[in-house]
Design a protein around this motif. Structure first.
Motif, PDB file in Angstrom:
ATOM      1  N   VAL A 166       0.869  -1.167   0.148  1.00  0.00           N
ATOM      2  CA  VAL A 166      -0.085  -0.057  -0.021  1.00  0.00           C
ATOM      3  C   VAL A 166       0.886   1.219   0.047  1.00  0.00           C
ATOM      4  N   PRO A 167       1.908   1.363   1.007  1.00  0.00           N
ATOM      5  CA  PRO A 167       2.695   2.856   0.829  1.00  0.00           C
ATOM      6  C   PRO A 167       3.531   2.784  -0.247  1.00  0.00           C
ATOM      7  N   PHE A 168       4.324   1.432  -0.616  1.00  0.00           N
ATOM      8  CA  PHE A 168       5.139   1.380  -1.596  1.00  0.00           C
ATOM      9  C   PHE A 168       4.659   1.694  -2.993  1.00  0.00           C
ATOM     10  N   ASP A 169       3.228   1.247  -3.328  1.00  0.00           N
ATOM     11  CA  ASP A 169       2.452   1.424  -4.401  1.00  0.00           C
ATOM     12  C   ASP A 169       2.126   3.029  -4.634  1.00  0.00           C
ATOM     13  N   ARG A 170       1.715   3.572  -3.608  1.00  0.00           N
ATOM     14  CA  ARG A 170       1.274   5.098  -3.393  1.00  0.00           C
ATOM     15  C   ARG A 170       2.608   5.893  -3.676  1.00  0.00           C
TER      16      ARG A 170
ATOM     17  N   THR B  54       5.080   4.979  -5.537  1.00  0.00           N
ATOM     18  CA  THR B  54       5.483   4.841  -6.805  1.00  0.00           C
ATOM     19  C   THR B  54       4.180   5.951  -7.743  1.00  0.00           C
ATOM     20  N   GLU B  55       2.974   5.828  -7.294  1.00  0.00           N
ATOM     21  CA  GLU B  55       2.226   6.615  -8.159  1.00  0.00           C
ATOM     22  C   GLU B  55       2.438   8.218  -7.856  1.00  0.00           C
ATOM     23  N   LEU B  56       2.776   8.476  -6.880  1.00  0.00           N
ATOM     24  CA  LEU B  56       2.954   9.798  -6.536  1.00  0.00           C
ATOM     25  C   LEU B  56       4.104  10.287  -7.461  1.00  0.00           C
ATOM     26  N   LEU B  57       5.288   9.700  -7.832  1.00  0.00           N
ATOM     27  CA  LEU B  57       6.452   9.831  -8.381  1.00  0.00           C
ATOM     28  C   LEU B  57       6.288   9.921  -9.906  1.00  0.00           C
ATOM     29  N   GLN B  58       5.069   8.677 -10.398  1.00  0.00           N
ATOM     30  CA  GLN B  58       4.754   8.600 -11.789  1.00  0.00           C
ATOM     31  C   GLN B  58       3.841   9.970 -12.289  1.00  0.00           C
TER      32      GLN B  58
ATOM     33  N   VAL C 110      16.501   2.174  -1.685  1.00  0.00           N
ATOM     34  CA  VAL C 110      17.886   1.739  -1.271  1.00  0.00           C
ATOM     35  C   VAL C 110      18.918   2.638  -0.742  1.00  0.00           C
ATOM     36  N   ASP C 111      18.588   3.987  -1.077  1.00  0.00           N
ATOM     37  CA  ASP C 111      19.260   5.017  -0.222  1.00  0.00           C
ATOM     38  C   ASP C 111      18.679   5.538   0.921  1.00  0.00           C
ATOM     39  N   ASN C 112      18.244   4.602   1.599  1.00  0.00           N
ATOM     40  CA  ASN C 112      17.807   4.636   3.135  1.00  0.00           C
ATOM     41  C   ASN C 112      16.353   5.706   3.238  1.00  0.00           C
ATOM     42  N   GLY C 113      15.838   5.559   2.320  1.00  0.00           N
ATOM     43  CA  GLY C 113      14.650   6.737   2.261  1.00  0.00           C
ATOM     44  C   GLY C 113      14.868   8.031   1.692  1.00  0.00           C
ATOM     45  N   LYS C 114      16.171   8.340   1.400  1.00  0.00           N
ATOM     46  CA  LYS C 114      16.198   9.704   0.740  1.00  0.00           C
ATOM     47  C   LYS C 114      15.894  10.043  -0.438  1.00  0.00           C
ATOM     48  N   VAL C 115      14.810  10.961  -0.690  1.00  0.00           N
ATOM     49  CA  VAL C 115      14.193  11.332  -1.834  1.00  0.00           C
ATOM     50  C   VAL C 115      15.043  11.980  -2.968  1.00  0.00           C
ATOM     51  N   ARG C 116      15.507  11.334  -3.858  1.00  0.00           N
ATOM     52  CA  ARG C 116      16.296  12.129  -4.817  1.00  0.00           C
ATOM     53  C   ARG C 116      15.501  13.438  -5.726  1.00  0.00           C
ATOM     54  N   VAL C 117      16.091  14.638  -5.689  1.00  0.00           N
ATOM     55  CA  VAL C 117      15.216  15.801  -6.109  1.00  0.00           C
ATOM     56  C   VAL C 117      16.248  16.175  -7.353  1.00  0.00           C
TER      57      VAL C 117
ATOM     58  N   THR D 101       5.393  16.800  -2.466  1.00  0.00           N
ATOM     59  CA  THR D 101       5.548  15.361  -3.004  1.00  0.00           C
ATOM     60  C   THR D 101       6.490  14.763  -2.001  1.00  0.00           C
ATOM     61  N   VAL D 102       7.525  15.408  -1.916  1.00  0.00           N
ATOM     62  CA  VAL D 102       8.734  15.075  -1.145  1.00  0.00           C
ATOM     63  C   VAL D 102       8.312  14.462   0.376  1.00  0.00           C
ATOM     64  N   ALA D 103       7.535  15.597   0.895  1.00  0.00           N
ATOM     65  CA  ALA D 103       7.074  15.378   2.199  1.00  0.00           C
ATOM     66  C   ALA D 103       5.996  14.344   2.471  1.00  0.00           C
ATOM     67  N   GLU D 104       5.365  13.929   1.297  1.00  0.00           N
ATOM     68  CA  GLU D 104       4.485  12.939   1.286  1.00  0.00           C
ATOM     69  C   GLU D 104       5.160  11.471   1.276  1.00  0.00           C
ATOM     70  N   LEU D 105       6.300  11.609   0.511  1.00  0.00           N
ATOM     71  CA  LEU D 105       7.128  10.319   0.171  1.00  0.00           C
ATOM     72  C   LEU D 105       7.606  10.086   1.597  1.00  0.00           C
ATOM     73  N   ASN D 106       8.371  11.071   2.357  1.00  0.00           N
ATOM     74  CA  ASN D 106       8.973  10.941   3.445  1.00  0.00           C
ATOM     75  C   ASN D 106       8.223  10.204   4.517  1.00  0.00           C
ATOM     76  N   LYS D 107       6.839  10.677   4.576  1.00  0.00           N
ATOM     77  CA  LYS D 107       5.964   9.909   5.400  1.00  0.00           C
ATOM     78  C   LYS D 107       5.732   8.470   5.056  1.00  0.00           C
ATOM     79  N   LEU D 108       5.550   8.215   3.752  1.00  0.00           N
ATOM     80  CA  LEU D 108       5.151   6.800   3.243  1.00  0.00           C
ATOM     81  C   LEU D 108       6.438   5.777   3.610  1.00  0.00           C
ATOM     82  N   TYR D 109       7.596   6.405   3.375  1.00  0.00           N
ATOM     83  CA  TYR D 109       8.999   5.616   3.633  1.00  0.00           C
ATOM     84  C   TYR D 109       9.255   5.185   5.082  1.00  0.00           C
ATOM     85  N   GLN D 110       8.559   6.025   5.941  1.00  0.00           N
ATOM     86  CA  GLN D 110       8.497   5.718   7.397  1.00  0.00           C
ATOM     87  C   GLN D 110       7.714   4.459   7.570  1.00  0.00           C
ATOM     88  N   GLN D 111       6.875   4.134   6.649  1.00  0.00           N
ATOM     89  CA  GLN D 111       6.069   2.869   6.686  1.00  0.00           C
ATOM     90  C   GLN D 111       6.806   1.637   6.094  1.00  0.00           C
TER      91      GLN D 111
END
Length: 340
Positions: free
Chosen positions: A9-13, A15-19, A38-45, A54-64
């Protein structure tokens, strides 16, 4: 511990945000998402994308998604779930699709039964693709024999190898990947095991188009292009230790072509033909797509030709009692033919 379905659920969400933000294919978004993890949840910008919100939302998802503390098989199955969505959304061609779990697990069970359990193993796949089959077998073996298993994977498709790279990284698998044509000389060491779901084409048995590369192969066709299955099997046997096993998913009609006699002659010159097991028909959409497991053992190293070749058909996995009985028959065959 979270299940693959819960992690999906969080992984797919993510992916959808990034797409949506990157305006990319679903596969590219999947890869970006996996590389972030792989980079310990660091979002590449890059160039302001993905956007700060989007980065903020991804960070929340990566905590899960604490994949570092999730077992390898759960991570593999999570990635498989999202890759199935990739295949559906991006209409991935058949050559790029994964080996289904059921087939991988059947191969893993067979390998577990035929090998000794008292030493580490090296294993390679000359057509590794997304590495789903290789990591399925490795995960199963590492649990079954409680020994280290080192893997090697070869593929000439950079997209598939990119998927394999993030997959083995997230699973923390000891796998080295090589981007090359597997028919050309390899840089891997002699290994204990080879495993592969040999690639398909529009034809039941695919052809290898680069005739110049096959001039040193004994299984090359006398006229025209050679069968890629024959070439990959020959190459695999070249990189097995004496006594090592090659376990291949092959078209069920592999031994019904005009090149069969030469192929069988080559097998007997370098290997022991130990088995050919048909897979359940209900796993395939049509009879032409049906596959079998080919079991070869390189000559030498104390190996010998089985007195009775292992022939048969896996029952449907839906028929549990019949399936267990068939596995018991394989146990008895191994005891009578390989261990004696």
């Amino acid at each position: 511990m979270a299940t693959p379905e819960q992690l999906f659920v969080p992984f797919d969400r993510a992916t959808e945000l990034l797409q949506a933000d990157l305006n990319s294919s679903y596969l590219d978004a999947f890869l970006e998402n996996a590389e972030n993890l792989v980079d310990n949840g660091k979002v590449r910008v890059e160039d302001g994308l993905p956007k700060p919100e989007t980065v903020a939302e991804l960070n929340k998802l990566y905590q899960q998604l604490d994949l570092l503390h999730t077992d390898r098989e759960t991570v593999r199955r999570l990635l498989q779930l999202d890759l199935l969505k990739v295949i559906r959304k991006d209409a991935i061609q058949a050559n790029h699709q994964m080996t289904p779990d059921t087939l991988g697990i059947m191969m893993a069970y067979l390998i577990e039964k035929i090998i000794d359990r008292n030493h580490p193993y090296t294993i390679f796949d000359p057509a590794v693709g997304t590495a789903n089959l290789l990591t399925t077998v490795m995960n199963h073996l590492q649990e079954a024999i409680d020994q280290p298993v080192q893997g090697y994977g070869i593929d000439n498709d950079d997209e598939l190898l990119a998927v394999a790279s993030v997959s083995v990284a997230l699973q923390r698998e000891p796998v080295e990947l090589f981007h090359q044509d597997a028919i050309e000389p390899l840089t891997i060491p002699q290994s204990d095991l080879a495993v592969s779901d040999l690639p398909v084409s529009d034809l039941p048995v695919g052809y290898y188009p680069l005739d110049e590369n096959t001039k040193n192969y004994q299984t090359r066709a006398e006229k025209g292009h050679s069968y890629v299955h024959h070439l990959l099997i020959e190459q695999s046997m070249n990189y097995l230790k004496p006594g090592g096993f090659g376990i291949f998913l092959v078209p069920s009609n592999l031994f019904q072509t005009e090149e069969t006699m030469g192929f069988v002659k080559w097998i007997h010159s370098v290997a022991h033909f130990q088995g050919l097991i048909n897979l359940p028909a209900d796993l395939f959409k049509n009879q032409a797509a049906q596959k079998s497991i080919l079991l070869l053992q390189r000559q030498g190293g104390g190996s010998h030709q089985a007195k009775q070749v292992l022939l048969g058909s896996f029952p449907s996995v839906k028929k549990r009692a019949e399936f267990v009985a068939f596995m018991n028959q394989i146990d008895a065959w191994v005891a009578a033919n390989l261990k004696s």
